[in-house]
Design a protein around this motif. Structure first.
Motif, PDB file in Angstrom:
ATOM      1  N   LYS A  42      37.713  30.851  36.934  1.00 18.06           N
ATOM      2  CA  LYS A  42      36.996  31.078  35.679  1.00 18.06           C
ATOM      3  C   LYS A  42      35.501  31.274  35.936  1.00 18.06           C
ATOM      4  O   LYS A  42      34.844  32.092  35.297  1.00 18.06           O
ATOM      5  CB  LYS A  42      37.227  29.910  34.725  1.00 18.06           C
ATOM      6  CG  LYS A  42      38.662  29.804  34.222  1.00 18.06           C
ATOM      7  CD  LYS A  42      38.833  28.592  33.315  1.00 18.06           C
ATOM      8  CE  LYS A  42      40.276  28.468  32.849  1.00 18.06           C
ATOM      9  NZ  LYS A  42      40.481  27.262  31.989  1.00 18.06           N
ATOM     10  N   TYR A  43      34.984  30.503  36.871  1.00 16.79           N
ATOM     11  CA  TYR A  43      33.545  30.582  37.168  1.00 16.79           C
ATOM     12  C   TYR A  43      33.189  31.920  37.813  1.00 16.79           C
ATOM     13  O   TYR A  43      32.152  32.510  37.499  1.00 16.79           O
ATOM     14  CB  TYR A  43      33.156  29.426  38.088  1.00 16.79           C
ATOM     15  CG  TYR A  43      31.668  29.322  38.324  1.00 16.79           C
ATOM     16  CD1 TYR A  43      30.860  28.590  37.462  1.00 16.79           C
ATOM     17  CD2 TYR A  43      31.055  29.981  39.400  1.00 16.79           C
ATOM     18  CE1 TYR A  43      29.490  28.499  37.667  1.00 16.79           C
ATOM     19  CE2 TYR A  43      29.699  29.901  39.614  1.00 16.79           C
ATOM     20  CZ  TYR A  43      28.917  29.165  38.737  1.00 16.79           C
ATOM     21  OH  TYR A  43      27.568  29.090  38.927  1.00 16.79           O
ATOM     22  N   TYR A  44      34.028  32.394  38.716  1.00 16.67           N
ATOM     23  CA  TYR A  44      33.720  33.600  39.482  1.00 16.67           C
ATOM     24  C   TYR A  44      34.479  34.838  39.013  1.00 16.67           C
ATOM     25  O   TYR A  44      34.470  35.859  39.702  1.00 16.67           O
ATOM     26  CB  TYR A  44      34.008  33.361  40.979  1.00 16.67           C
ATOM     27  CG  TYR A  44      32.953  32.526  41.654  1.00 16.67           C
ATOM     28  CD1 TYR A  44      31.688  33.030  41.906  1.00 16.67           C
ATOM     29  CD2 TYR A  44      33.217  31.214  42.037  1.00 16.67           C
ATOM     30  CE1 TYR A  44      30.713  32.264  42.523  1.00 16.67           C
ATOM     31  CE2 TYR A  44      32.251  30.436  42.661  1.00 16.67           C
ATOM     32  CZ  TYR A  44      31.005  30.974  42.902  1.00 16.67           C
ATOM     33  OH  TYR A  44      30.037  30.210  43.513  1.00 16.67           O
ATOM     34  N   TYR A  45      35.121  34.776  37.854  1.00  9.00           N
ATOM     35  CA  TYR A  45      35.854  35.932  37.311  1.00  9.00           C
ATOM     36  C   TYR A  45      36.885  36.440  38.326  1.00  9.00           C
ATOM     37  O   TYR A  45      37.025  37.649  38.539  1.00  9.00           O
ATOM     38  CB  TYR A  45      34.879  37.069  36.949  1.00  9.00           C
ATOM     39  CG  TYR A  45      33.797  36.670  35.971  1.00  9.00           C
ATOM     40  CD1 TYR A  45      33.960  36.860  34.605  1.00  9.00           C
ATOM     41  CD2 TYR A  45      32.617  36.085  36.410  1.00  9.00           C
ATOM     42  CE1 TYR A  45      32.975  36.489  33.704  1.00  9.00           C
ATOM     43  CE2 TYR A  45      31.620  35.707  35.512  1.00  9.00           C
ATOM     44  CZ  TYR A  45      31.817  35.906  34.169  1.00  9.00           C
ATOM     45  OH  TYR A  45      30.841  35.531  33.278  1.00  9.00           O
ATOM     46  N   SER A  46      37.607  35.529  38.945  1.00  5.95           N
ATOM     47  CA  SER A  46      38.429  35.862  40.114  1.00  5.95           C
ATOM     48  C   SER A  46      39.920  35.819  39.823  1.00  5.95           C
ATOM     49  O   SER A  46      40.380  35.179  38.878  1.00  5.95           O
ATOM     50  CB  SER A  46      38.148  34.877  41.259  1.00  5.95           C
ATOM     51  OG  SER A  46      36.794  34.831  41.581  1.00  5.95           O
ATOM     52  N   ASN A  47      40.644  36.495  40.707  1.00  8.35           N
ATOM     53  CA  ASN A  47      42.087  36.324  40.829  1.00  8.35           C
ATOM     54  C   ASN A  47      42.346  35.573  42.134  1.00  8.35           C
ATOM     55  O   ASN A  47      41.580  35.703  43.088  1.00  8.35           O
ATOM     56  CB  ASN A  47      42.796  37.677  40.863  1.00  8.35           C
ATOM     57  CG  ASN A  47      42.652  38.425  39.557  1.00  8.35           C
ATOM     58  OD1 ASN A  47      43.118  37.974  38.520  1.00  8.35           O
ATOM     59  ND2 ASN A  47      41.986  39.568  39.597  1.00  8.35           N
ATOM     60  N   ILE A  48      43.430  34.818  42.151  1.00  5.70           N
ATOM     61  CA  ILE A  48      43.796  34.082  43.365  1.00  5.70           C
ATOM     62  C   ILE A  48      44.915  34.827  44.091  1.00  5.70           C
ATOM     63  O   ILE A  48      45.873  35.293  43.475  1.00  5.70           O
ATOM     64  CB  ILE A  48      44.290  32.657  43.026  1.00  5.70           C
ATOM     65  CG1 ILE A  48      43.148  31.828  42.452  1.00  5.70           C
ATOM     66  CG2 ILE A  48      44.848  31.969  44.268  1.00  5.70           C
ATOM     67  CD1 ILE A  48      42.121  31.401  43.450  1.00  5.70           C
ATOM     68  N   ILE A  49      44.762  34.967  45.396  1.00  4.47           N
ATOM     69  CA  ILE A  49      45.831  35.489  46.238  1.00  4.47           C
ATOM     70  C   ILE A  49      46.172  34.405  47.254  1.00  4.47           C
ATOM     71  O   ILE A  49      45.277  33.869  47.929  1.00  4.47           O
ATOM     72  CB  ILE A  49      45.409  36.774  46.971  1.00  4.47           C
ATOM     73  CG1 ILE A  49      45.140  37.898  45.968  1.00  4.47           C
ATOM     74  CG2 ILE A  49      46.494  37.216  47.958  1.00  4.47           C
ATOM     75  CD1 ILE A  49      44.665  39.192  46.609  1.00  4.47           C
TER      76      ILE A  49
END
Length: 293
Positions: A246-253
């Protein structure tokens, strides 16, 4: 666009060693062949004589032998000033910029893209030069955001507009699908920033956030946006990861499980990502690397 292979040479061997150590600790590759960046500790005349003919299309940075001044000689707009700025800050040296944007303390459109983690779609030097000239003479470049919900930073001289017809720069994730692309504008797309991270499950959240931010800053990306955070599959149940996304506007792989002898880089290479920053210990128990795709 981004660079990470650095050749350092010069007459002050202690300073050369110091600069090599600085960039190696940040994750850059210290090389002797095929560099992206050349840092020459020498007089400007000797640096030009030694490197310009062969490496004029690379970033060449001159550091005076006593370390008091850092001067980008080539590609100042395309990363030269940013790498030089970091180096000057680290050495406590004067930074000497000579381009019209640098003299005015403005970021060129190439630097704006770099700092925000964007790539310039269909790079056109004529348009780039025209917008840099507009930035200097008029003090304003207009930015329109189209089909992009990630984070970005508007630096001095860059203003947000409400319609693409008013824009000089358009930020979009779907440039290829645009039917009305103008030949007078630049289009910026997210570069696809991947950060691999290995850490102990006991590592506090704030340490992970700090480590990721320092990884971005090591490549002079000042925008807190990471497109993909890549972790070993053994961390699937770590709730901190969802807070980080949420903080880094990320997706997790989730990559393959790795043992203590495996590198963070292996997580990115598994995805065929170009690794720019090698494994670096950012904090106790935290190792990161960075790549683009």
């Amino acid at each position: 666009m981004y660079v990470s292979r650095i050749l350092v040479n010069g007459v002050n061997k202690d300073l050369v060693k110091q600069i090599k150590g600085l960039f190696s600790e940040l994750g850059y590759w210290i090389v002797y062949n095929d560099p992206d960046i050349i840092i020459s500790v020498n007089s400007i005349n000797n640096t030009i004589r030694k490197y310009f003919a062969k490496f004029h299309n690379k970033i060449i940075i001159n550091v005076v032998p006593d370390g008091s001044s850092v001067i980008p000689l080539t590609k100042e707009h395309s990363g030269g000033s940013l790498i030089s700025s970091f180096l000057a800050d680290s050495l406590g040296a004067n930074l000497v910029l000579t381009t019209s944007t640098g003299v005015k303390g403005l970021y060129s459109v190439e630097e704006f893209s770099w700092l925000n983690g964007f790539s310039i779609y269909g790079y056109d030097r004529k348009i780039v030069n025209s917008l840099n000239k507009k930035l200097v003479t008029e003090g304003k470049v207009n930015v329109y955001v189209d089909s992009y919900k990630g984070n970005y930073i508007l630096y001095d001289g860059y203003s947000l507009v409400d319609h693409k017809t008013k824009a000089d720069l358009i930020i979009s994730e779907n440039v290829d699908s645009m039917e009305d692309k103008s030949s007078n504008r630049l289009y910026l797309i997210p570069s696809g920033i991947y950060i691999g991270i290995r850490y102990l499950e006991s590592t506090p959240l704030d340490v992970l956030v700090y480590s990721l931010r320092m990884t971005l800053k090591s490549l002079y990306i000042l925008n807190d946006r990471i497109d993909y955070i890549v972790v070993p599959s053994s961390l699937k149940n770590d709730k901190k990861l969802h807070q980080i996304t949420k903080y880094y506007y990320s997706n997790i792989i989730y990559g393959s499980d790795v043992d203590e002898r495996s590198s963070c880089e292996a997580l990115l290479k598994e995805l065929k990502v170009k690794v720019l920053l090698k494994d670096v210990r950012r904090a106790f128990g935290v190792i990161t690397c960075l790549g683009v795709k």
